[in-house]
Each structure stands twice: as C-alpha cells, then as structure tokens.
Design a protein around this motif. Structure first.
Motif, PDB file in Angstrom:
ATOM      1  N   LYS A 265       0.836  -1.201   0.000  1.00 52.05           N
ATOM      2  CA  LYS A 265       0.000   0.000   0.000  1.00 52.05           C
ATOM      3  C   LYS A 265       0.873   1.255   0.000  1.00 52.05           C
ATOM      4  O   LYS A 265       1.932   1.284   0.634  1.00 52.05           O
ATOM      5  CB  LYS A 265      -0.893   0.044   1.248  1.00 52.05           C
ATOM      6  CG  LYS A 265      -1.900  -1.063   1.379  1.00 52.05           C
ATOM      7  CD  LYS A 265      -2.696  -0.869   2.667  1.00 52.05           C
ATOM      8  CE  LYS A 265      -3.686  -1.992   2.911  1.00 52.05           C
ATOM      9  NZ  LYS A 265      -4.432  -1.783   4.192  1.00 52.05           N
ATOM     10  N   PHE A 266       0.423   2.280  -0.696  1.00 47.99           N
ATOM     11  CA  PHE A 266       1.039   3.591  -0.608  1.00 47.99           C
ATOM     12  C   PHE A 266       0.302   4.368   0.489  1.00 47.99           C
ATOM     13  O   PHE A 266      -0.901   4.602   0.389  1.00 47.99           O
ATOM     14  CB  PHE A 266       0.936   4.346  -1.931  1.00 47.99           C
ATOM     15  CG  PHE A 266       1.632   3.659  -3.068  1.00 47.99           C
ATOM     16  CD1 PHE A 266       3.014   3.543  -3.101  1.00 47.99           C
ATOM     17  CD2 PHE A 266       0.897   3.125  -4.124  1.00 47.99           C
ATOM     18  CE1 PHE A 266       3.655   2.902  -4.149  1.00 47.99           C
ATOM     19  CE2 PHE A 266       1.532   2.495  -5.181  1.00 47.99           C
ATOM     20  CZ  PHE A 266       2.919   2.376  -5.192  1.00 47.99           C
ATOM     21  N   ILE A 267       1.037   4.750   1.534  1.00 44.41           N
ATOM     22  CA  ILE A 267       0.451   5.469   2.661  1.00 44.41           C
ATOM     23  C   ILE A 267       0.811   6.946   2.534  1.00 44.41           C
ATOM     24  O   ILE A 267       1.988   7.297   2.422  1.00 44.41           O
ATOM     25  CB  ILE A 267       0.958   4.933   4.012  1.00 44.41           C
ATOM     26  CG1 ILE A 267       0.875   3.390   4.056  1.00 44.41           C
ATOM     27  CG2 ILE A 267       0.192   5.569   5.150  1.00 44.41           C
ATOM     28  CD1 ILE A 267      -0.523   2.860   3.927  1.00 44.41           C
ATOM     29  N   VAL A 268      -0.193   7.801   2.543  1.00 44.02           N
ATOM     30  CA  VAL A 268       0.011   9.243   2.365  1.00 44.02           C
ATOM     31  C   VAL A 268      -0.277   9.957   3.688  1.00 44.02           C
ATOM     32  O   VAL A 268      -1.351   9.795   4.268  1.00 44.02           O
ATOM     33  CB  VAL A 268      -0.905   9.808   1.261  1.00 44.02           C
ATOM     34  CG1 VAL A 268      -0.633  11.296   1.061  1.00 44.02           C
ATOM     35  CG2 VAL A 268      -0.714   9.034  -0.038  1.00 44.02           C
ATOM     36  N   THR A 269       0.708  10.755   4.138  1.00 36.92           N
ATOM     37  CA  THR A 269       0.591  11.487   5.395  1.00 36.92           C
ATOM     38  C   THR A 269       0.881  12.961   5.161  1.00 36.92           C
ATOM     39  O   THR A 269       1.876  13.291   4.505  1.00 36.92           O
ATOM     40  CB  THR A 269       1.587  10.950   6.446  1.00 36.92           C
ATOM     41  OG1 THR A 269       1.337   9.558   6.658  1.00 36.92           O
ATOM     42  CG2 THR A 269       1.460  11.701   7.762  1.00 36.92           C
ATOM     43  N   VAL A 276      -5.391  22.954   8.794  1.00 38.67           N
ATOM     44  CA  VAL A 276      -5.571  21.734   9.572  1.00 38.67           C
ATOM     45  C   VAL A 276      -5.060  20.547   8.751  1.00 38.67           C
ATOM     46  O   VAL A 276      -5.525  20.335   7.630  1.00 38.67           O
ATOM     47  CB  VAL A 276      -7.063  21.528   9.930  1.00 38.67           C
ATOM     48  CG1 VAL A 276      -7.244  20.246  10.731  1.00 38.67           C
ATOM     49  CG2 VAL A 276      -7.596  22.728  10.700  1.00 38.67           C
ATOM     50  N   PRO A 277      -4.104  19.775   9.249  1.00 39.47           N
ATOM     51  CA  PRO A 277      -3.608  18.632   8.481  1.00 39.47           C
ATOM     52  C   PRO A 277      -4.704  17.594   8.270  1.00 39.47           C
ATOM     53  O   PRO A 277      -5.473  17.292   9.185  1.00 39.47           O
ATOM     54  CB  PRO A 277      -2.485  18.062   9.356  1.00 39.47           C
ATOM     55  CG  PRO A 277      -2.149  19.159  10.324  1.00 39.47           C
ATOM     56  CD  PRO A 277      -3.414  19.928  10.537  1.00 39.47           C
ATOM     57  N   CYS A 278      -4.781  17.073   7.067  1.00 39.29           N
ATOM     58  CA  CYS A 278      -5.775  16.038   6.787  1.00 39.29           C
ATOM     59  C   CYS A 278      -5.308  14.699   7.358  1.00 39.29           C
ATOM     60  O   CYS A 278      -4.139  14.524   7.699  1.00 39.29           O
ATOM     61  CB  CYS A 278      -6.024  15.919   5.288  1.00 39.29           C
ATOM     62  SG  CYS A 278      -4.616  15.271   4.356  1.00 39.29           S
ATOM     63  N   SER A 279      -6.214  13.762   7.451  1.00 36.46           N
ATOM     64  CA  SER A 279      -5.873  12.430   7.956  1.00 36.46           C
ATOM     65  C   SER A 279      -5.139  11.639   6.893  1.00 36.46           C
ATOM     66  O   SER A 279      -5.152  11.981   5.705  1.00 36.46           O
ATOM     67  CB  SER A 279      -7.147  11.698   8.377  1.00 36.46           C
ATOM     68  OG  SER A 279      -8.061  11.623   7.294  1.00 36.46           O
ATOM     69  N   ASP A 280      -4.486  10.570   7.320  1.00 36.03           N
ATOM     70  CA  ASP A 280      -3.784   9.695   6.380  1.00 36.03           C
ATOM     71  C   ASP A 280      -4.784   9.009   5.451  1.00 36.03           C
ATOM     72  O   ASP A 280      -5.937   8.782   5.829  1.00 36.03           O
ATOM     73  CB  ASP A 280      -3.000   8.625   7.137  1.00 36.03           C
ATOM     74  CG  ASP A 280      -1.856   9.208   7.947  1.00 36.03           C
ATOM     75  OD1 ASP A 280      -1.673  10.437   7.923  1.00 36.03           O
ATOM     76  OD2 ASP A 280      -1.160   8.431   8.628  1.00 36.03           O
ATOM     77  N   PHE A 281      -4.329   8.686   4.263  1.00 34.75           N
ATOM     78  CA  PHE A 281      -5.124   7.851   3.365  1.00 34.75           C
ATOM     79  C   PHE A 281      -4.183   6.937   2.595  1.00 34.75           C
ATOM     80  O   PHE A 281      -2.956   7.129   2.610  1.00 34.75           O
ATOM     81  CB  PHE A 281      -6.002   8.688   2.427  1.00 34.75           C
ATOM     82  CG  PHE A 281      -5.245   9.517   1.416  1.00 34.75           C
ATOM     83  CD1 PHE A 281      -5.041   9.063   0.124  1.00 34.75           C
ATOM     84  CD2 PHE A 281      -4.791  10.788   1.749  1.00 34.75           C
ATOM     85  CE1 PHE A 281      -4.374   9.828  -0.812  1.00 34.75           C
ATOM     86  CE2 PHE A 281      -4.119  11.563   0.813  1.00 34.75           C
ATOM     87  CZ  PHE A 281      -3.913  11.088  -0.468  1.00 34.75           C
TER      88      PHE A 281
END
Length: 368
Positions: A265-269, A276-281
């Motif tokens: 999986k490619f994890i984006v942080t 406001v920082p978005c959540s990981d996807f």
C-alpha cells in the motif's frame, strides 16, 4: 542744435549698446532657465526620494478590507486540503510512490467523484503535469492509469489534463515551457514531477531561492496551485526534502505530503500544513496496474472498533425492543466487559452514526 556737431571727434554707437543689452538679457534668461531646470530636477529628485521613502506603506495589510477565504481542491478525511494559488509539496524516498500520488489525485479530479477518503471539491479542473524524469513509455502508462481510474478513455488526450514530456529539454527550455503553458492554458493546478531538474544545483542557495521565487510568481500571477515532487534525504532518520531546495521549499509550502509504502500500500501522510492537516489515506496498484483505494491502519482499527460497537448493541437489544438510557449503559458495559464511562462514550458515538435512535426517551436499535 546738433549735439553731435559740438564734438566732431566723438561718436555714439547706440546700435552696439542695444546689441549688448539684448545679449545680456539672453544670457540672463539662459541662466535663469538653467537655474529653473536645476531646481525642477532637484524637486523631482526630492519627490522621488520622498516617494521611495514611503513605498513600504504600499505593503501594509489593510485589515478593514475584505479578503477571500481560501478555496480548496480536496476534502480528505472530512478536512479541506490543498488550497488554490499555493505551493504544495510531495516528498518520499525513491520508488515509494511519490509520482503515483500525483496521478491518483489527478484521477480523482478528472472523475469528479470520491475515491476512498479523497473527495474533489470542484466540478471541473484544468490540470497540467510536467515530467522531467520518466521515459515516454512510463509517462504514458501513468497517464493511462489515471484516466482509467477516472473512467475516461485511455487512447486519446483529455482536454482537462495535459501531460508534458520534458526529460530531453534543457533547464531553460523546461522553465520556458512551464511558464508558456501556464500562461496560455490557465490551469487550476499543475504538477512538476522532478522540480530539482529546473535548476543546476539543488544545494546552491541562490539557485534554490531563485527557483522558489519563480514558482511563487507563477502562483501569484496566474492563480494556479503548484505541486512539486522532491526526494527525501537518504538517511532513514532524516525525513526532510533533499538539499537547500528542499529546505527553502518547505518554508514556502502550504501543505507537504509524505508517501511511504507498506504491505503493497502507498500510505500518504500530511506532515506539514499551514491549515488543519488532513488524515492519512492509502491506495495501491493491483496486478493489472490499476489504482485501488485502500484503508490505513488507523482506518482498519476504527472500522474494527465500530463493528464491535454494533455487535455489542445487537446483544443488548436481543431481548429488548427499546431501553432507557441508564439501562442501555449498564447492559452495554456488561456485554462489552467495559466501564460505564466507556459504555456512555460508545453509545454517544453509536447515536451519532445512526446505529441507534431515540424516541420518547427510549433507545431503539436502527435496522440495518
């Protein structure tokens, strides 16, 4: 009496005297004009100095004037992300999926529908992509993967998405191509895959500053967002973007996303944000080379927790059609083997997610 005849040896040249007076007058006039010209120049110079002295006032922010709230391109995990007319960064180590994140976001924009946690906030986008690293074959495959994920034909160009193959070009040609295309095509957002290829030495502070100022000028003049892709430093403990370019770029970015890879999986942080920082996807590429939405570990844990709340609620209502609040709290705590405080928190969450409803102060299980 003829005066001149009284002194025959003396003559009077009145014509010569008039000529001298005229010459003196012209000389005085020239001197006066010269003095006036000098004075005018001095006044002009003084005015320019005064004007220059107070030019700083042109840059004072007038708090009484209205300002437009930033518009965002995406909603990720219910948080607005990537604003218009800003610099955004994507970082990661080699082969960790930095470029694939670009195409994933492009596909979401072109499709106009949510993919996993990533939701487009506009109905139409004009996207330009400038690639300095890949071959034509690799670039074409990536573009076709994005088009397919967006549900669009893969055998022809999409007018809303223009990819540029720039690996053979010089630095000057690349920058000119980018600026000309941005000016003529008027995109909403552009992606530069290989921003370090727009200067000679990414460790040169002057070159790095010059490039960043040029990028900022493009965002200000043409109103587009610029997403730049850059490698992270090689040391595992150092997650910063590489070189002076990376350091200076981070100072100007609105958002910076890090891409890593785990279990396919490619994890984006979102590692840095002025908002406001978005959540990981997460997303992946399957065996056929197609994008797939994925869940992060946090999402998996959250989904498992929600499923467990639903399981306990079914046990609570197995023998009852409805229950009072405290009866439900005690029953939930017993079935879940947890405290009443935790039971109250889970019941509140269940109500917010419409797993249960309230009627006449009685709690009922919502049918699936």
């Amino acid at each position: 009496m003829d005066i001149a005849n009284n002194n025959p040896g003396q003559t009077h040249d009145y014509t010569h005297k008039d000529t001298n007076n005229s010459s003196n007058y012209q000389s005085v006039k020239r001197n006066l004009n010269y003095i006036q010209a000098i004075s005018a120049e001095q006044m002009k110079f003084k005015a320019e100095i005064t004007e220059d002295k107070f030019k700083y006032k042109n840059h004072i922010l007038d708090l009484s004037l209205p300002t437009n709230e930033p518009k965002f391109f995406f909603n990720i995990g219910n948080i607005p992300t990537i604003p218009q007319s800003e610099l955004v960064g994507i970082k990661g180590r080699a082969k960790m999926g930095k470029s694939q994140l670009e195409y994933y976001l492009i596909a979401v924009m072109l499709s106009g529908v949510s993919r996993g946690q990533v939701k487009p906030l506009q109905s139409q986008y004009k996207v330009l992509l400038f690639d300095t690293e890949q071959s034509q074959v690799s670039l074409k495959k990536c573009c076709q993967r994005a088009l397919k994920f967006a549900g669009l034909p893969t055998d022809k160009n999409e007018v809303r998405f223009l990819p540029f193959f720039m690996r053979p070009l010089t630095i000057e040609e690349r920058r000119k191509t980018i600026e000309d295309a941005v000016r003529e095509e008027e995109p909403d957002i552009i992606f530069i895959d290989g921003v370090r290829d727009l200067l000679q030495d990414f460790n040169n502070l002057d070159q790095s500053n010059d490039l960043i100022q040029w990028l900022l000028q493009l965002t200000a003049e043409y109103g587009c967002t610029i997403v730049s892709v850059l490698h992270q430093n090689k040391a595992k403990e150092d997650g910063n973007m590489r070189g002076h370019l990376g350091t200076e770029l981070l100072n100007k970015l609105t958002d910076c996303f890090e891409v890593s890879k785990k279990d396919g999986k490619f994890i984006v942080t979102c590692t840095d944000s002025r908002n406001v920082p978005c959540s990981d996807f997460a997303f992946s590429i399957d065996a056929e080379g197609n994008f797939q939405t994925e869940e992060t570990e946090a999402e998996n844990k959250n989904n498992a927790r929600i499923a467990d709340i639903q399981r306990v609620l079914r046990l609570c209502f197995k023998e009852h059609q409805s229950m009072g609040y405290m009866d439900l709290v005690r029953c939930y705590a017993l079935e879940a083997a947890t405290s009443e405080i935790t039971a109250k928190r889970h019941i509140k969450e269940a109500k917010e997610n419409n797993f249960i409803s309230v009627s006449n102060s009685l709690y009922l299980l919502t049918p699936l």
